[in-house]
Design an enzyme around this catalytic site. Structure first.
Site, PDB file in Angstrom:
ATOM      1  N   CYS A 116      -0.735  18.395  60.817  1.00 24.68           N
ATOM      2  CA  CYS A 116       0.695  18.083  60.910  1.00 24.68           C
ATOM      3  C   CYS A 116       1.127  17.046  59.870  1.00 24.68           C
ATOM      4  CB  CYS A 116       1.037  17.622  62.321  1.00 24.68           C
ATOM      5  SG  CYS A 116       0.858  18.962  63.509  1.00 24.68           S
ATOM      6  N   HIS A 256       7.407  13.401  62.429  1.00 27.29           N
ATOM      7  CA  HIS A 256       6.815  14.692  62.802  1.00 27.29           C
ATOM      8  C   HIS A 256       7.259  15.018  64.227  1.00 27.29           C
ATOM      9  CE1 HIS A 256       4.220  17.979  63.514  1.00 27.29           C
ATOM     10  NE2 HIS A 256       3.434  17.330  64.348  1.00 27.29           N
ATOM     11  N   ASN A 286       7.046  22.222  67.777  1.00 22.73           N
ATOM     12  CA  ASN A 286       6.198  21.676  66.713  1.00 22.73           C
ATOM     13  C   ASN A 286       5.801  22.816  65.772  1.00 22.73           C
ATOM     14  OD1 ASN A 286       4.202  20.577  65.126  1.00 22.73           O
ATOM     15  ND2 ASN A 286       2.992  19.735  66.821  1.00 22.73           N
TER      16      ASN A 286
HETATM   17  O1  UT7 Z   1       1.187  17.817  66.241  1.00 24.49           O
HETATM   18  C1  UT7 Z   1      -0.180  17.661  66.382  1.00 24.49           C
HETATM   19  C2  UT7 Z   1      -0.477  16.539  67.268  1.00 24.49           C
HETATM   20  N1  UT7 Z   1      -0.243  16.900  68.665  1.00 24.49           N
HETATM   21  C3  UT7 Z   1       0.385  16.059  69.466  1.00 24.49           C
HETATM   22  O2  UT7 Z   1       0.858  15.041  69.036  1.00 24.49           O
HETATM   23  C4  UT7 Z   1       0.467  16.441  70.921  1.00 24.49           C
HETATM   24  C5  UT7 Z   1       0.062  15.242  71.746  1.00 24.49           C
HETATM   25  N2  UT7 Z   1      -0.004  15.519  73.167  1.00 24.49           N
HETATM   26  C6  UT7 Z   1       1.073  15.782  73.944  1.00 24.49           C
HETATM   27  O3  UT7 Z   1       2.191  15.914  73.464  1.00 24.49           O
HETATM   28  C7  UT7 Z   1       0.866  15.805  75.423  1.00 24.49           C
HETATM   29  O4  UT7 Z   1      -0.413  15.329  75.716  1.00 24.49           O
HETATM   30  C8  UT7 Z   1       1.055  17.202  76.086  1.00 24.49           C
HETATM   31  C9  UT7 Z   1       2.520  17.623  75.989  1.00 24.49           C
HETATM   32  C10 UT7 Z   1       0.171  18.236  75.437  1.00 24.49           C
HETATM   33  C11 UT7 Z   1       0.700  17.112  77.556  1.00 24.49           C
HETATM   34  O5  UT7 Z   1       1.519  16.134  78.185  1.00 24.49           O
HETATM   35  P1  UT7 Z   1       0.891  14.945  79.025  1.00 24.49           P
HETATM   36  O6  UT7 Z   1       2.004  14.162  79.522  1.00 24.49           O
HETATM   37  O7  UT7 Z   1      -0.134  14.244  78.163  1.00 24.49           O
HETATM   38  O8  UT7 Z   1       0.210  15.725  80.190  1.00 24.49           O
HETATM   39  P2  UT7 Z   1      -1.264  15.547  80.751  1.00 24.49           P
HETATM   40  O9  UT7 Z   1      -2.188  16.409  79.958  1.00 24.49           O
HETATM   41  O10 UT7 Z   1      -1.587  14.084  80.915  1.00 24.49           O
HETATM   42  O11 UT7 Z   1      -1.100  16.142  82.179  1.00 24.49           O
HETATM   43  C12 UT7 Z   1      -0.272  15.496  83.200  1.00 24.49           C
HETATM   44  C13 UT7 Z   1      -0.090  16.449  84.335  1.00 24.49           C
HETATM   45  C14 UT7 Z   1      -1.395  17.084  84.804  1.00 24.49           C
HETATM   46  O12 UT7 Z   1      -1.295  17.293  86.197  1.00 24.49           O
HETATM   47  P3  UT7 Z   1      -1.980  16.271  87.220  1.00 24.49           P
HETATM   48  O13 UT7 Z   1      -3.445  16.271  86.876  1.00 24.49           O
HETATM   49  O14 UT7 Z   1      -1.328  14.940  86.972  1.00 24.49           O
HETATM   50  O15 UT7 Z   1      -1.663  16.875  88.550  1.00 24.49           O
HETATM   51  C15 UT7 Z   1      -1.416  18.410  84.094  1.00 24.49           C
HETATM   52  O16 UT7 Z   1      -2.199  19.361  84.757  1.00 24.49           O
HETATM   53  O17 UT7 Z   1       0.744  17.545  83.936  1.00 24.49           O
HETATM   54  C16 UT7 Z   1       0.046  18.777  84.104  1.00 24.49           C
HETATM   55  N3  UT7 Z   1       0.436  19.656  83.026  1.00 24.49           N
HETATM   56  C17 UT7 Z   1       1.462  20.507  83.087  1.00 24.49           C
HETATM   57  N4  UT7 Z   1       2.327  20.779  84.073  1.00 24.49           N
HETATM   58  C18 UT7 Z   1       3.263  21.703  83.850  1.00 24.49           C
HETATM   59  C19 UT7 Z   1      -0.115  19.746  81.775  1.00 24.49           C
HETATM   60  N5  UT7 Z   1       0.553  20.660  81.044  1.00 24.49           N
HETATM   61  C20 UT7 Z   1       1.529  21.142  81.850  1.00 24.49           C
HETATM   62  C21 UT7 Z   1       2.548  22.109  81.646  1.00 24.49           C
HETATM   63  N6  UT7 Z   1       3.388  22.348  82.689  1.00 24.49           N
HETATM   64  N7  UT7 Z   1       2.723  22.783  80.507  1.00 24.49           N
END
Ligand code: UT7
Length: 331
Positions: A116, A256, A286
């Site tokens: 990215c 970004h 993205n």
């Molecule tokens: O461009 C290249 C670089 N990439 C990035 O910069 C991306 C960086 N990462 C992110 O933007 C975020 O980590 C994500 C958007 C991918 C995920 O968001 P998050 O707030 O970090 O979610 P998480 O992985 O910490 O998960 C939190 C909760 C979990 O549930 P529990 O365990 O708290 O019950 C996940 O299972 O949200 C759940 N979850 C979702 N729920 C609904 C994870 N993905 C989803 C989803 N829909 N799509």
């Protein structure tokens, strides 16, 4: 002798017609439109549909529009650098294919894989050829068909990424406008958190790699998120300090577009209000190499000659960095 800087003198973009909404994603994976929007800022993204179409099919129209806007011929272009992680093929390069498609007979070119941050790595590279006087017209393209490497049953990645491409033209400037400074960084130890496991020389494609879905993006979201927040905020603060820039000196932050929360953390650290932050994540998601030029394209009419702009990125690698430039024209 007057110092030559490399200035952006035109910008253009291309996004495919098909709009993939959060609501439609609810049909593929267990998620909600509301979760996606509140956790990422994304409402919809574009997808390139159609057999036999690749990244160059978005980059070529972006470059053609760029030439039209600037009123120059393809034959005048010296160099085209393409920042992409989804090249049409391993080889020939996407740049070579674009040159052929648009008739850039006198140009040479290559692809650059910087995740990215690819676009700012390519922008900084292209600028060197202008600054040394070697070239007069360099095109830097950022584009990705992310849908070609996304598993639409994986909710941690399919909600984020989209397809699109943008391009800028670099030309010499002697008014002190253009690219002033850059700070570019990599840390390969971060590779394990965001990668494509197969299809390279370590793990060529096989039935097994296809069955185990190793040709799709793997992302461990949380560590990437944490490093992105630190990386983008720190490098943006660093380039401001290095160039003695205060918040009030900056007209625009071009971040970004990976997650609205990462963007907010960066602008907070820089002391910028939200009206100075370019944002199009809500409509394109993205697009990896495409986010920065697509933002510049969207906001072009609002940017004024002389505006101080900071571009800031973070991505797979890890790669991150910031570019400080002074905008060179009024549109
Ligand atoms: O461009 C290249 C670089 N990439 C990035 O910069 C991306 C960086 N990462 C992110 O933007 C975020 O980590 C994500 C958007 C991918 C995920 O968001 P998050 O707030 O970090 O979610 P998480 O992985 O910490 O998960 C939190 C909760 C979990 O549930 P529990 O365990 O708290 O019950 C996940 O299972 O949200 C759940 N979850 C979702 N729920 C609904 C994870 N993905 C989803 C989803 N829909 N799509």
């Amino acid at each position: 002798m007057t110092k030559i800087t490399a200035a952006i003198t035109a910008v253009a973009g291309y996004v495919p017609e098909y709009v993939l909404t959060n609501q439609e994603l609810e049909k593929f994976v267990t998620t909600t439109s509301e979760w996606i929007e509140t956790r990422t800022g994304i409402k919809e993204r574009r997808i390139l549909k159609g057999e036999g179409l690749g990244t160059s099919d978005m980059c070529a129209p972006a470059v053609e529009l760029l030439l039209k806007k600037r009123g120059i011929k393809a034959s005048e272009i010296d160099l085209i650098i393409v920042a992409t992680v989804t090249p049409d093929f391993s080889f020939p390069s996407t740049s070579n294919l674009i040159c052929d498609k648009i008739g850039a007979k006198n140009a040479w070119g290559f692809d650059l894989a910087g995740g990215c941050s690819g676009f700012i790595f390519a922008l900084t590279t292209g600028a060197q050829f202008i600054e040394t006087g070697k070239h007069k017209k360099v095109i830097v393209v950022g584009g990705d068909k992310m849908s070609s490497i996304i598993d639409y049953t994986d909710r941690s990645t399919c909600i984020i990424f989209g397809d699109g491409a943008g391009a800028v033209l670099l030309e010499p400037n002697t008014e002190g406008l253009g690219i002033i400074d850059s700070i570019l960084k990599t840390d390969g130890s971060g590779g394990k958190y965001l990668n494509l496991k197969a299809g390279g020389s370590v793990k060529p494609a096989s039935h097994e790699t296809v069955d185990s879905k190793e040709h799709y993006v793997f992302q461990d979201g949380q560590p990437v998120f944490k490093r992105a927040v630190i990386g983008m905020a720190e490098v943006s603060a660093e380039i401001m300090e290095k160039n003695k820039l205060k918040s009030e000196d900056i007209a625009w932050l071009v971040p970004h577009q990976a997650n609205k929360r990462i963007i907010d953390a960066t602008s907070d650290r820089m002391g910028l209000s939200s009206d100075k932050v370019m944002l199009n994540i809500q409509k394109y998601g993205n697009t990896t190499g495409g986010t920065i030029p697509l933002c510049l394209w969207d906001y072009e009419k609002q940017i004024k000659k002389g505006d101080n702009i900071i571009i800031s990125t973070f991505g797979a690698g890890f790669t991150w960095g910031a570019v400080y430039l002074k905008w060179a024209y009024n549109s």
